[in-house]
Design an enzyme around this catalytic site. Sequence first.
Site, PDB file in Angstrom:
ATOM      1  CB  THR A 151      -5.634  -8.014   8.215  1.00  0.00           C
ATOM      2  OG1 THR A 151      -5.417  -7.963   6.810  1.00  0.00           O
ATOM      3  CG2 THR A 151      -7.101  -7.783   8.517  1.00  0.00           C
ATOM      4  CG  HIS A 196      -8.014   6.503   6.293  1.00  0.00           C
ATOM      5  ND1 HIS A 196      -7.617   7.422   7.219  1.00  0.00           N
ATOM      6  CD2 HIS A 196      -7.392   5.339   6.614  1.00  0.00           C
ATOM      7  CE1 HIS A 196      -6.767   6.847   8.062  1.00  0.00           C
ATOM      8  NE2 HIS A 196      -6.615   5.587   7.718  1.00  0.00           N
ATOM      9  CB  VAL A 247       3.070 -19.444  -1.993  1.00  0.00           C
ATOM     10  CG1 VAL A 247       3.630 -19.607  -3.401  1.00  0.00           C
ATOM     11  CG2 VAL A 247       1.559 -19.622  -1.985  1.00  0.00           C
ATOM     12  CE  LYS A 271      -4.401   8.361   5.762  1.00  0.00           C
ATOM     13  NZ  LYS A 271      -3.520   7.295   5.236  1.00  0.00           N
ATOM     14  NE  ARG A 327       0.129  -0.896   9.828  1.00  0.00           N
ATOM     15  CZ  ARG A 327       0.238  -0.036  10.821  1.00  0.00           C
ATOM     16  NH1 ARG A 327       0.315   1.233  10.579  1.00  0.00           N
ATOM     17  NH2 ARG A 327       0.255  -0.439  12.076  1.00  0.00           N
ATOM     18  CB  CYS A 355     -14.530 -14.160  27.748  1.00  0.00           C
ATOM     19  SG  CYS A 355     -13.871 -12.487  27.791  1.00  0.00           S
TER      20      CYS A 355
END
Lengths: 416, 489, 122
Positions: free
Chosen positions: B46, B54, B177, B254, B315, B407
Amino acid sequence: MEFNYDVVVVGGGPAGLGAAAKAKESGLKVAILERNFELGGILNQCIHSGFGLGYFGEDLTGPEYSERFIDLINEQDIEILLNTMVIEITSDREITAVNKNGLLKIKAGAIILAMGCRERTRGAIKIPGSRPSGVFTAGQAQRYMNLENLKPGKKVVILGSGDIGLIMARRMTLEGIKVLGVYELMPYANGLQRNIKQCLDDFKIPLHLSTTVIDIIGKNRLEAVIVAQVDEKGNPIEGTEEKIECDTLLLSTGLIPENELSVKTGIILNKLTNGPLVNANLETNIRGIFACGNALHVHDLVDYVTKEAELAGQKAADFVRGKTSLSENIEVTPGENVRYTVPNYIPTHIDGAIKLYFRVTKPIESGRIVVKANGKTIFTGKEDAFKPSEMMIFYLTPKVVAENLSDLTVAIKEEK
Amino acid sequence: MGKMQEFDVIVIGGGIVGTAIARELSRFKLRTALLEANVDIGAASTKGNGGVTHSGYDPKQGTLKSKINVKGTLMIPKLSKELGFKFINSGTMTLGFEDSDLSVLQKLYKNGLANGVPGIKLIGRDEILKIDKKANPKATMALHAPTAGVVDPFEFAIALAENASENGVEFFRSQKVIGIEKEKNHFVVKTQNNSYKTNYIVNAAGVYGSEVANMVGIYDYEVKPRYGEILVIDKAIGFQLSSVFFPVPGNHTKGVAVIPTPDGNIIVGSTARMTEDKEDVSVTREGISELLKGAKLLVPDIDERYLIREFAGLRPVAINNNDDFVIAASKEVKGFINAIGIQSPGVGAAPAIAEYVMDILSNEGLELKEKEDFNPYRTAIVDFSEANDQEKSKLIKENLMYGNVICRCECVTEAEIVQAIHRPVGATTVDGVKRRVRAGMGRCQGGFCQPKVVSILARELRIPLEAVLLENKNSNIVIGKLKHQEVKG
Amino acid sequence: MNSEILVCIICPKACILNIEMENEKIISILGNKCKRGVDYAEKELTNPERALSSTVLIKGGVLPLLPVRSSKALPKDSLIKVMEVIDKTEVVAPVKIGDIIVKNVSNLGVDIIASRSMRKVI
């Protein structure tokens, strides 16, 4: 909350302190806005000596140097706002800052930018590899060690031979941390020669020139780096790769003036320095806003920072008192072998000497300063050595700049 | 050991897919848990992607992906309002330069129409430049998809997780797990230090999707990572983009896209190659050059001097499934649902995947009774840098910590960092803080603020400074104290 | 006769000193831009010295560490020994700049002194 001051200095490091003290000499109402909980800036973590030789004629540590100015500032009626972050400056010199008392709106007769600089990061120098912990900029590691009593790691590789990296090599060694070596992309060292001698040679820490880190290994904590020699273009040479096991990588690969605020104000930066373009008064393109210290260009010695800051403080005070007038300016252009100059503009007629700071693009064993105006050489200096790590000063005197100028170029002519 | 905790549903994996499913489950009267292997949610695939939602012209017509993509992306604008995450409806332009590109674009256009993508159009140079003047003027045509947009994928996942948590889903992090036992009517999910009992399992384990499926004896799909590098460009580059740009696509990807982020940066991504290693996200020198080259083709003004970060992501690709998503209940193992192989366009598809999984669960016999008190809203942490002067004054008055900017690059205050830590499923690491409130995301990359963030984390979590992690287990920022107090006898 | 090359570290100019020696005595030095170079070369070749800075733990200060330095340069080979003493030292705030933190460290005739003032945290 609203305030008004004649001169407001943004930043309470050596540049800000020097500028404020000088501006105060004119009897004006002066304030310093500092983001940290105390004055002194990055000097407070530079606990090594080597400061003040030029300004005080004494060898001081960073905190000692800053404390002298802090004492000076405290003796005077200068407003000091600590833990205060400036978030905006307008071109008509209104400052927005925040601290725990709220949002402050401060109107200033003149503003002096003295925000200092930041370190070039891993991202900016595009080191490939994974992203584990244990990769620090040298100044970040210095802060952890000298201010926070934290140990960055046990086995260290340093990339870049900038002064902070060299100083950290010694600092870590003295604290029992193993420094495996310093690697420098360029064929020459970037730090001062004295630091190479007393920070590396003294402790037998090797300096590898024309070598760089080409890979970072480790999923969680750094486990190793791959170094390789590079060709003249800086590209790694195949077959020279070497894996060095270490848990810490320090980056000492350059400093960049911090001018995020300046840009938002509309101040034009010099692409060669990342600091504002300034005239001989260290005034930016926006009237009444001045810049000095590492926010203007990166210095190697704090003594020069103080001197420059005092000029900015003086000129800001003069501006408030209506003592400066808009004069016609010409551009100073860096010529052959010169990376940049500060200031970038000088008046067509000068009364006193103007200090011109410059740096060379490469080490020159023997060369002469050549100043050209209107296409003609108007000055040739003595034979001397030049190093990119050393900021040079040249005095433009009314004698040199006698005629009516339209342009001025400063170059170094190499002597074979 | 205490009594084993019991749940109706356990979601394995806290990425965008797992958190979207958890949030959907939180609507119903169920005992739901989410197990995440990493220290933080959203910290694997992620965080390592471009965040484009998209439009859906790309997936082949008739695939599961095509249906779910179009639907999910259309759900994003409303969700963004409900959950308070940033979404910019930038649209995408796929630029063509040569005559041969036209046929590809036409094919995509037709595929898009067949998929039911609203508003897509083939446009010429003038229109391209009207939409974004930074586009390469040499582009002669483009496929414009106005429904697409961009999110911060991790902000999206965090928003989903926070809302799910507030609606009763239990989150367990650092719970990798290691085994699943199928009993007669339930499962026992084992992690290194715990066991959890559950009736249903949703496998949203990303690149480890096949490993988790294997634990219950399902070997139908193999999930392998497709590795891709991404660059982040500083806001200081001086311009922002109004559209996402793609080149004419290659076989499986892509291509290198140029993407405006909701925070005003530009990202360039990504390279693409299949790999076996499910952990290695090292960036390569060649990858960085490939990306810069690709980016300049679409937006010539991209300038590498403004690079602030390079990173890579993996991915999850279900390799024996024609690039399609695998979202289905197992026929053999009752109660086990796969939501795996969710590669691009997973971010935009996530909300629709979650709804689809609810249908599957319902079909599998799980009773979905809506809660009366489900609260669909989550308010974001107030962004100090975005507030106007009056709001800023008010914020500081209400909470002094808003007056302490930590920051400086992104103008993030102590108040925001403390909230990021104490929110549900809050930050426990330096990168966790960064993903929630952007401290350290700017051009100095934490050079200045990292030590301060470390001390705030230590203080708020009541742990020693040297225990503070960057991101993963054992990624401690510092290794200990430099000087120790003498132990006096 | 033999020759040595030294980099002077007294100031940032870093002059390169070409030294001619005979019977461990300096006969001539070339390359120094000021007189301090001569003093440095003599010292460096007979009894090299270095300034030392470090930190000591401080209790009740605004920071956990107090920066310190040697009041004068120390024999180069004593640095590690002196560091051991420094690392075992702990002080209590407030401290004033120049305060002696370790007197006559390792009997070298040099003190370790505070290189900043540190107020007590309230």
